[in-house]
Scaffold this motif. Structure first.
Motif, short mmCIF file in Angstrom:
data_model
loop_
_atom_site.label_atom_id
_atom_site.label_comp_id
_atom_site.label_asym_id
_atom_site.label_seq_id
_atom_site.Cartn_x
_atom_site.Cartn_y
_atom_site.Cartn_z
N TRP A 8 0.84 -1.20 0.00
CA TRP A 8 0.00 0.00 0.00
C TRP A 8 0.88 1.26 0.00
O TRP A 8 0.60 2.21 -0.72
N ALA A 9 1.95 1.24 0.78
CA ALA A 9 2.85 2.40 0.86
C ALA A 9 3.56 2.61 -0.48
O ALA A 9 3.70 3.75 -0.93
N ARG A 10 4.00 1.53 -1.13
CA ARG A 10 4.65 1.66 -2.44
C ARG A 10 3.67 2.22 -3.47
O ARG A 10 4.04 3.06 -4.30
N ASP A 15 1.66 6.62 -6.76
CA ASP A 15 0.54 7.48 -7.13
C ASP A 15 0.81 8.95 -6.83
O ASP A 15 0.35 9.83 -7.55
N SER A 16 1.56 9.23 -5.78
CA SER A 16 1.90 10.63 -5.50
C SER A 16 2.81 11.18 -6.59
O SER A 16 2.66 12.33 -7.00
N ALA A 92 10.56 5.48 -11.45
CA ALA A 92 11.20 5.88 -10.18
C ALA A 92 12.19 7.03 -10.33
O ALA A 92 13.23 7.06 -9.70
N SER A 93 11.83 8.00 -11.14
CA SER A 93 12.65 9.20 -11.17
C SER A 93 12.32 10.04 -9.94
O SER A 93 11.16 10.17 -9.58
N PRO A 94 13.32 10.59 -9.28
CA PRO A 94 13.04 11.35 -8.06
C PRO A 94 12.28 12.64 -8.36
O PRO A 94 12.45 13.24 -9.41
#
Length: 125
Positions: A8-10, A15-16, A92-94
């Protein structure tokens, strides 16, 4: 249970990032962009509705309001755009850090506090 929470956290983190990308997409309606900025501002703001030093309740607002805001933004963004943004976010780009955005968020909180103080003063002063 712990695996479910980690998943859920991933998903929430992805999503953010997807919401950040969607807010910059010209095909997204203005009200979804505005809500995305508000959710990001609340999530990143050092000032909360309920301060974090209050046991349990201090973190409970972050655990409820931020995911609820993300869900609402996702429901307002067209599905095909959200799918594209999620795919790009999975790379996964910051996220970029912006001092200007931080300053704007702090100024908004100060303005809201001053407006609330002024309203209280005129009402009860």
């Amino acid at each position: 249970m712990l695996d479910i929470i980690k998943t859920w956290a991933r998903t929430l983190k992805r999503d953010s990032r997807a919401i950040y990308l969607a807010a910059r997409d010209p095909r997204v309606p203005w009200y979804a962009k505005l809500l995305a900025v508000a959710v990001a501002g609340y999530a990143l703001s050092p000032i909360d509705l309920i301060p974090d030093f209050i046991p349990v309740i201090g973190y409970l607002d972050d655990l409820v309001l931020v995911p609820l805001g993300i869900w609402l933004v996702i429901s307002l963004v067209p599905k095909e755009i959200m799918v594209e943004c999620r795919a790009r976010a999975s790379e996964a780009s910051p996220l970029p850090a912006s001092r200007a955005a931080m300053a704007i968020i702090i100024l908004l909180w100060i303005g809201a506090a001053l407006a609330l103080g002024w309203a209280a003063y005129t009402r009860w002063g």
